[in-house]
Every structure is written in C-alpha cells, then in structure tokens.
Scaffold this active site. Structure first.
Site, PDB file in Angstrom:
ATOM      1  N   HIS A  25       0.857  -1.192   0.000  1.00 42.39           N
ATOM      2  CA  HIS A  25       0.000   0.000   0.000  1.00 42.39           C
ATOM      3  C   HIS A  25       0.887   1.234   0.000  1.00 42.39           C
ATOM      4  CE1 HIS A  25      -3.748   2.164   1.899  1.00 42.39           C
ATOM      5  NE2 HIS A  25      -3.062   2.970   1.102  1.00 42.39           N
ATOM      6  N   HIS A 205      -9.632   1.032  -0.981  1.00 41.72           N
ATOM      7  CA  HIS A 205      -9.546   1.707   0.310  1.00 41.72           C
ATOM      8  C   HIS A 205     -10.948   1.661   0.932  1.00 41.72           C
ATOM      9  CE1 HIS A 205      -5.767   3.214  -1.171  1.00 41.72           C
ATOM     10  NE2 HIS A 205      -5.596   4.079  -0.195  1.00 41.72           N
ATOM     11  N   GLU A 208     -11.056   3.629   6.250  1.00 39.46           N
ATOM     12  CA  GLU A 208      -9.990   4.536   6.701  1.00 39.46           C
ATOM     13  C   GLU A 208     -10.688   5.652   7.491  1.00 39.46           C
ATOM     14  OE1 GLU A 208      -8.011   6.721   3.566  1.00 39.46           O
ATOM     15  OE2 GLU A 208      -6.364   7.362   4.865  1.00 39.46           O
TER      16      GLU A 208
HETATM   17  N1  HPA Z   1      -6.510   7.542   1.306  1.00 37.35           N
HETATM   18  C1  HPA Z   1      -7.256   7.764   0.218  1.00 37.35           C
HETATM   19  N2  HPA Z   1      -6.747   8.178  -0.924  1.00 37.35           N
HETATM   20  C2  HPA Z   1      -5.434   8.374  -1.008  1.00 37.35           C
HETATM   21  C3  HPA Z   1      -4.606   8.155   0.072  1.00 37.35           C
HETATM   22  C4  HPA Z   1      -5.168   7.718   1.295  1.00 37.35           C
HETATM   23  O1  HPA Z   1      -4.505   7.505   2.327  1.00 37.35           O
HETATM   24  N3  HPA Z   1      -3.358   8.444  -0.344  1.00 37.35           N
HETATM   25  C5  HPA Z   1      -3.432   8.804  -1.633  1.00 37.35           C
HETATM   26  N4  HPA Z   1      -4.688   8.763  -2.043  1.00 37.35           N
HETATM   27 ZN    ZN Z   2      -3.720   4.793   0.539  1.00 36.09          ZN
END
Ligand code: HPA
Ligand code: ZN
Length: 350
Positions: A25, A205, A208
């Site tokens: 990642h 993703h 987060e």
């Molecule tokens: N999250 C979402 N999009 C992203 C990230 C991240 O940490 N880094 C680069 N694009």
């Molecule tokens: Zn990322």
C-alpha cells in the site's frame, strides 16, 4: 529458543532492517519528495505555490484525509513526461530497497494525470520502466495497481479503465482511493466488474475514514481481495469475524493514520488488536513523502508505540507476503527468506 522480547531499541531496529518485506500500500505519487518536486517543476517550467522545499514541508500539517489530498493532487502537477514518472518511481524503489523491501505493489492515480492532458501510456511506461530496472538490478519484484479516484464519477472510472486496456499486461489490479466519506464502494460496482472480467485483481480503500459498512460493500459488492486501511472494521465484530475467517488482508498504514488524525495517538492504534483477532494485517507507508516515514519507519514507530515483540514483527512480514499478488512459488521463497533472516537475528540476539 528464539529471542521472544526486544531487549533494546538497537535489537528492534536490527530485526526490522534484517527482514525482507513486501510493501502493498504505497501511492507512487505520495512518494514524491519536495526536493524532487522542485527539480521536476524547474525541468518542466511549472510554477509551484511554494518558495522553498522547507515551505512545502511546512504545509504538511493535516486535519483529515481531504486536507492531505488537496496538497497531494497539487504536487502531482509537476509530473508531465515519462522520465518524470520514472524518476519519481526510481527514487521510491531506491529508498524501499534500502529498507529491505523485496516486493512492492504500487498504486497510481492516472486520472490526476490524464485530466491534465498526460497520456496513460506515459504514466504507465515511466513507472514500469523503473520497476523493470529494480528487477534487473536487485531482483526486486513489483506490481502496478491502477486506482480510480472515488470523488469522480463511475463513468470517468470506466473511461480510465478503457484507456488502460492497451497496457493490461503491465497491470496487476485496480483499486479505489481518494475522498472516502460520501463515496461508497457501491458507486463503482460496474467498473470493478469490468476490471474483474479483464482478469485484474481487485482492492479498495475502505474503513480509513469511512464506516464499517464501506468495508462490507467493498467485499460483497465489489468483490475485492484486499482492503486498504480497514482500521474502522474493528468497530464491527461480525465484520472482524468475516475478515479473520477468510484471511482477507488489510493493508494498514499507521503513520498515515496518525498524520491524517484517524488515530492521532499511535499508542491507541488498533493494529495489535487486529493481529490478536487473527486478521491478516501488515504494515505499509501509504504516502511516505507526506506522512514522515517509509516502511521501516512505520515498523519502528508502531513496534515502539504498541510494544510489539519479535514474533509480532515476523507475523507482519509473513502477512505481507501472504497478502501479495506474487506467484505461489515466489511467495514461498520470500517467506523462507524471512524465516531464515528471523532465525539469524534470533541467534545473534539470544
Ligand atoms: N486515502 C485515500 N486516498 C489516497 C490516500 C489515502 O490515504 N493516499 C493517496 N490517495
Ligand atoms: Zn492509501
């Protein structure tokens, strides 16, 4: 008997350095250090809104994901030619090699380049040429994962996948990144189905900043093989059980989580709880030029904050290879090298 506890910080750093690792990642545009950003701006005759390298670094104080993304996308504007993408990727690979990364899977955001008139082939060839050189020079393997920007429409993502089709053989998979809140995975159901039909691996993703429901959607609507970040999955016990039962990997990025205020205090990071729950979690750097550390920095900061011990570190490294998209025989070779490096370190620190 192996050394089961770290007896000094030096011993900890020695183990982290000695272990071969996979990084799964890392956004290649997030590895662009301010020095190279300035050099490329000069080479391409582009005016940056910063007076100095230090002024760029001073701007890296983030409140959340969006405040980072605004600066991150601004930084990509210096990338125009194939050589720019090569230079950025090569700088990352040199740095990763010095951290004993033996396999890396690189995210890239083509829409942030094609929207500025940069051709898809320029982006992919520049990144790929650096990866090929790392393979020749050090035997380091790598793979490319094309990410769709989730703040843009699915139609734009579909167009992007079409533009990438001529380079299909240079891609391992597709992913989903950018602003998470308000852009659920289900928005991209069709483009992920199209990518799957092309034989591409699927990652996204999720969890987060977004809720556990986004992780469920990534699994059940998009059909992803890995979740990127996924730290908020820990809020949902049924989801944790599902991820553990299926050994679905979670590519965790502690220094990113700290910098973007997801878990401002690393001592409260859920990584240890994730491992204790039987999840296939491992460490990654995400956007190391912006978040204050590369892969070994993430290991050392997390080990110290969570009081991780040598076998936890070996588990993280073994998980990185288990979760990687390398062929099974190469995976087995990497696992063996990690086990041997651990045994040598344990003998020297008994
Ligand atoms: N999250 C979402 N999009 C992203 C990230 C991240 O940490 N880094 C680069 N694009
Ligand atoms: Zn990322």
């Amino acid at each position: 008997m192996t050394a089961l506890v770290f007896t000094s910080e030096q011993a900890q750093h020695a183990l982290v350095g000695a272990l071969p690792k996979a990084e799964l990642h890392v956004h290649i545009e997030g590895t662009l250090e301010p020095e190279l950003m300035f050099a490329l701006a000069t080479r391409n005759n582009i005016a940056l809104p910063y007076k100095s390298v230090q002024a760029v670094r001073d701007a890296y104080a983030f409140d959340n994901l969006q405040s980072f993304l605004d600066i991150y996308y601004a930084g990509t504007q210096v990338l125009l030619c194939e050589q720019d993408f090569f230079d950025m990727t090569w700088a990352y690979l040199v740095r990763a090699h010095s951290d004993h990364v033996v396999h890396s899977e690189l995210f890239f955001d083509p829409q942030s380049h094609t929207s500025r008139g940069v051709d898809m082939g320029v982006v992919i060839h520049g990144i790929h040429r650096a990866c090929a050189q790392a393979q020749t020079q050090w035997g380091m393997s790598s793979a490319l994962i094309l990410c769709f920007l989730r703040h843009l429409s699915e139609a734009d993502a579909i167009q992007t996948l079409q533009a990438a089709k001529p380079y299909r053989s240079l891609l391992a998979g597709v992913g989903l990144d950018s602003s998470e809140q308000g852009h659920p995975p289900e928005k991209f159901q069709r483009v992920f189905a199209q990518a799957q039909a092309l034989g591409l691996k699927l990652v996204a993703h999720a969890g987060e900043e977004g809720p556990p429901s986004y992780v469920w959607q990534a699994l059940d609507v998009l059909g992803v093989q890995r979740i990127d970040h996924g730290v908020r999955a820990m809020e949902d016990a049924d989801l944790v059980a599902r991820l553990a039962a299926q050994r679905t990997p979670l590519t965790v990025c502690p220094l990113s989580n700290k910098a973007l205020q997801v878990t401002p205090d690393l001592a409260k990071h859920p990584l240890k709880a994730m491992l204790d729950a039987g999840l296939c979690a491992m460490l990654n750097s995400d956007d190391p030029a912006y978040f204050g550390g590369y892969l070994n920095d993430n290991f050392n900061a997390t080990i110290s904050a969570l009081n991780l011990q040598p076998l936890d570190v070996l588990t993280l490294v073994r998980n990185s290879f288990e979760a990687s998209f390398v062929a099974p025989d190469l995976r087995a070779q990497y696992q063996l090298r990690a086990d041997q490096a651990f045994a040598t370190w344990a003998r020297d620190h008994a």
